[in-house]
Design a protein around this motif. Structure first.
Motif, PDB file in Angstrom:
ATOM      1  N   GLU A   1     -17.492  -4.170 -26.742  1.00  0.00           N
ATOM      2  CA  GLU A   1     -16.310  -3.358 -26.975  1.00  0.00           C
ATOM      3  C   GLU A   1     -15.182  -3.768 -26.031  1.00  0.00           C
ATOM      4  O   GLU A   1     -15.384  -3.914 -24.820  1.00  0.00           O
ATOM      5  N   GLY A   2     -14.002  -4.003 -26.596  1.00  0.00           N
ATOM      6  CA  GLY A   2     -12.833  -4.381 -25.805  1.00  0.00           C
ATOM      7  C   GLY A   2     -12.667  -5.877 -25.609  1.00  0.00           C
ATOM      8  O   GLY A   2     -11.594  -6.322 -25.198  1.00  0.00           O
ATOM      9  N   ASP A   3     -13.697  -6.670 -25.882  1.00  0.00           N
ATOM     10  CA  ASP A   3     -13.579  -8.127 -25.743  1.00  0.00           C
ATOM     11  C   ASP A   3     -12.724  -8.693 -26.867  1.00  0.00           C
ATOM     12  O   ASP A   3     -12.797  -8.241 -28.010  1.00  0.00           O
ATOM     13  N   ARG A   4     -11.930  -9.698 -26.523  1.00  0.00           N
ATOM     14  CA  ARG A   4     -11.068 -10.374 -27.503  1.00  0.00           C
ATOM     15  C   ARG A   4     -11.246 -11.882 -27.357  1.00  0.00           C
ATOM     16  O   ARG A   4     -11.322 -12.393 -26.238  1.00  0.00           O
ATOM     17  N   VAL A   5     -11.275 -12.564 -28.478  1.00  0.00           N
ATOM     18  CA  VAL A   5     -11.244 -14.025 -28.483  1.00  0.00           C
ATOM     19  C   VAL A   5      -9.769 -14.414 -28.474  1.00  0.00           C
ATOM     20  O   VAL A   5      -8.986 -13.918 -29.298  1.00  0.00           O
ATOM     21  N   PRO A   6      -9.343 -15.276 -27.539  1.00  0.00           N
ATOM     22  CA  PRO A   6      -7.929 -15.666 -27.483  1.00  0.00           C
ATOM     23  C   PRO A   6      -7.472 -16.306 -28.798  1.00  0.00           C
ATOM     24  O   PRO A   6      -8.281 -16.919 -29.510  1.00  0.00           O
ATOM     25  N   PRO A   7      -6.179 -16.175 -29.123  1.00  0.00           N
ATOM     26  CA  PRO A   7      -5.658 -16.773 -30.353  1.00  0.00           C
ATOM     27  C   PRO A   7      -5.984 -18.271 -30.422  1.00  0.00           C
ATOM     28  O   PRO A   7      -5.837 -18.998 -29.439  1.00  0.00           O
ATOM     29  N   HIS A   8      -6.418 -18.692 -31.592  1.00  0.00           N
ATOM     30  CA  HIS A   8      -6.784 -20.088 -31.824  1.00  0.00           C
ATOM     31  C   HIS A   8      -6.725 -20.353 -33.325  1.00  0.00           C
ATOM     32  O   HIS A   8      -6.560 -19.435 -34.113  1.00  0.00           O
TER      33      HIS A   8
ATOM     34  N   GLU B   1     -11.165  -5.901 -35.075  1.00  0.00           N
ATOM     35  CA  GLU B   1      -9.767  -5.945 -35.461  1.00  0.00           C
ATOM     36  C   GLU B   1      -9.393  -7.421 -35.447  1.00  0.00           C
ATOM     37  O   GLU B   1      -9.420  -8.059 -34.385  1.00  0.00           O
ATOM     38  N   LEU B   2      -9.087  -7.979 -36.614  1.00  0.00           N
ATOM     39  CA  LEU B   2      -8.792  -9.404 -36.738  1.00  0.00           C
ATOM     40  C   LEU B   2      -7.285  -9.612 -36.789  1.00  0.00           C
ATOM     41  O   LEU B   2      -6.632  -9.235 -37.771  1.00  0.00           O
ATOM     42  N   ALA B   3      -6.723 -10.198 -35.727  1.00  0.00           N
ATOM     43  CA  ALA B   3      -5.324 -10.599 -35.748  1.00  0.00           C
ATOM     44  C   ALA B   3      -5.286 -11.952 -36.447  1.00  0.00           C
ATOM     45  O   ALA B   3      -5.858 -12.935 -35.959  1.00  0.00           O
ATOM     46  N   LEU B   4      -4.649 -11.984 -37.623  1.00  0.00           N
ATOM     47  CA  LEU B   4      -4.596 -13.183 -38.465  1.00  0.00           C
ATOM     48  C   LEU B   4      -3.138 -13.522 -38.723  1.00  0.00           C
ATOM     49  O   LEU B   4      -2.508 -12.965 -39.624  1.00  0.00           O
ATOM     50  N   GLY B   5      -2.586 -14.401 -37.893  1.00  0.00           N
ATOM     51  CA  GLY B   5      -1.164 -14.705 -38.009  1.00  0.00           C
ATOM     52  C   GLY B   5      -0.352 -13.453 -37.765  1.00  0.00           C
ATOM     53  O   GLY B   5      -0.485 -12.806 -36.730  1.00  0.00           O
ATOM     54  N   ASP B   6       0.472 -13.056 -38.750  1.00  0.00           N
ATOM     55  CA  ASP B   6       1.324 -11.868 -38.633  1.00  0.00           C
ATOM     56  C   ASP B   6       0.642 -10.604 -39.142  1.00  0.00           C
ATOM     57  O   ASP B   6       1.251  -9.530 -39.157  1.00  0.00           O
ATOM     58  N   GLU B   7      -0.605 -10.709 -39.567  1.00  0.00           N
ATOM     59  CA  GLU B   7      -1.329  -9.589 -40.174  1.00  0.00           C
ATOM     60  C   GLU B   7      -2.492  -9.172 -39.274  1.00  0.00           C
ATOM     61  O   GLU B   7      -3.076  -9.984 -38.569  1.00  0.00           O
ATOM     62  N   THR B   8      -2.846  -7.899 -39.305  1.00  0.00           N
ATOM     63  CA  THR B   8      -4.031  -7.402 -38.614  1.00  0.00           C
ATOM     64  C   THR B   8      -4.916  -6.703 -39.637  1.00  0.00           C
ATOM     65  O   THR B   8      -4.446  -5.843 -40.383  1.00  0.00           O
ATOM     66  N   VAL B   9      -6.190  -7.107 -39.661  1.00  0.00           N
ATOM     67  CA  VAL B   9      -7.160  -6.544 -40.599  1.00  0.00           C
ATOM     68  C   VAL B   9      -8.296  -5.935 -39.792  1.00  0.00           C
ATOM     69  O   VAL B   9      -8.825  -6.576 -38.881  1.00  0.00           O
ATOM     70  N   THR B  10      -8.662  -4.702 -40.116  1.00  0.00           N
ATOM     71  CA  THR B  10      -9.813  -4.075 -39.487  1.00  0.00           C
ATOM     72  C   THR B  10     -11.010  -4.236 -40.415  1.00  0.00           C
ATOM     73  O   THR B  10     -10.912  -3.956 -41.610  1.00  0.00           O
ATOM     74  N   ALA B  11     -12.116  -4.733 -39.857  1.00  0.00           N
ATOM     75  CA  ALA B  11     -13.336  -4.947 -40.632  1.00  0.00           C
ATOM     76  C   ALA B  11     -14.495  -4.264 -39.922  1.00  0.00           C
ATOM     77  O   ALA B  11     -14.734  -4.510 -38.742  1.00  0.00           O
TER      78      ALA B  11
ATOM     79  N   ARG C   1     -13.565  -3.488 -31.470  1.00  0.00           N
ATOM     80  CA  ARG C   1     -13.216  -2.084 -31.255  1.00  0.00           C
ATOM     81  C   ARG C   1     -14.433  -1.308 -30.760  1.00  0.00           C
ATOM     82  O   ARG C   1     -14.300  -0.201 -30.244  1.00  0.00           O
ATOM     83  N   GLU C   2     -15.608  -1.893 -30.954  1.00  0.00           N
ATOM     84  CA  GLU C   2     -16.879  -1.391 -30.425  1.00  0.00           C
ATOM     85  C   GLU C   2     -17.792  -2.613 -30.339  1.00  0.00           C
ATOM     86  O   GLU C   2     -17.425  -3.689 -30.821  1.00  0.00           O
ATOM     87  N   ASP C   3     -18.949  -2.494 -29.711  1.00  0.00           N
ATOM     88  CA  ASP C   3     -19.877  -3.627 -29.666  1.00  0.00           C
ATOM     89  C   ASP C   3     -20.071  -4.124 -31.096  1.00  0.00           C
ATOM     90  O   ASP C   3     -20.349  -3.324 -32.004  1.00  0.00           O
ATOM     91  N   SER C   4     -19.903  -5.445 -31.295  1.00  0.00           N
ATOM     92  CA  SER C   4     -19.882  -5.979 -32.656  1.00  0.00           C
ATOM     93  C   SER C   4     -20.597  -7.308 -32.756  1.00  0.00           C
ATOM     94  O   SER C   4     -20.626  -8.089 -31.799  1.00  0.00           O
ATOM     95  N   VAL C   5     -21.157  -7.553 -33.947  1.00  0.00           N
ATOM     96  CA  VAL C   5     -21.772  -8.834 -34.279  1.00  0.00           C
ATOM     97  C   VAL C   5     -21.267  -9.232 -35.663  1.00  0.00           C
ATOM     98  O   VAL C   5     -21.248  -8.410 -36.581  1.00  0.00           O
TER      99      VAL C   5
END
Length: 99
Positions: free
Chosen positions: A32-39, A56-66, A85-89
């Motif tokens: 939870e709270g970890d982010r992969v830097p933009p790439h 929460e997927l930041a995809l270019g100018d869009e953000t998608v929650t999955a 947004r929480e521990d995720s796999v």
């Protein structure tokens, strides 16, 4: 040739490549709270299947929650930055784009 991986047996080090060669298949585990830097992943189509948790997927100018059970397909040419947004796999398949 048939290959098999049991996901619960894959290490907890964040990212693990499951198979050699194409398509590239990766298990992504984030606390939870970890982010992969933009790439980017140029010339690839990406499928992300959230197995557990919520990203929460930041995809270019869009953000998608999955959330768990969701599958998202997107273009690897854009900036990509998942946030847990929480521990995720998630299971990601990165396929070379067909010409």
């Amino acid at each position: 040739m048939t290959e098999r991986v049991h996901l619960p047996d894959v290490g907890d080090d964040g990212r693990a490549i499951l198979f050699e060669g194409e398509p590239r298949t990766v298990r992504l585990a984030l606390d939870e709270g970890d982010r992969v830097p933009p790439h980017t992943h140029p010339d690839r189509d990406i499928v992300c299947h959230v197995l557990d948790g919520e990203l929460e997927l930041a995809l270019g100018d869009e953000t998608v929650t999955a959330a768990s059970g969701d599958v998202v397909r997107f273009d690897g040419d854009q900036d990509i930055s998942p946030l847990a947004r929480e521990d995720s796999v998630a299971l990601l398949v990165l396929a070379a784009r067909a010409d």
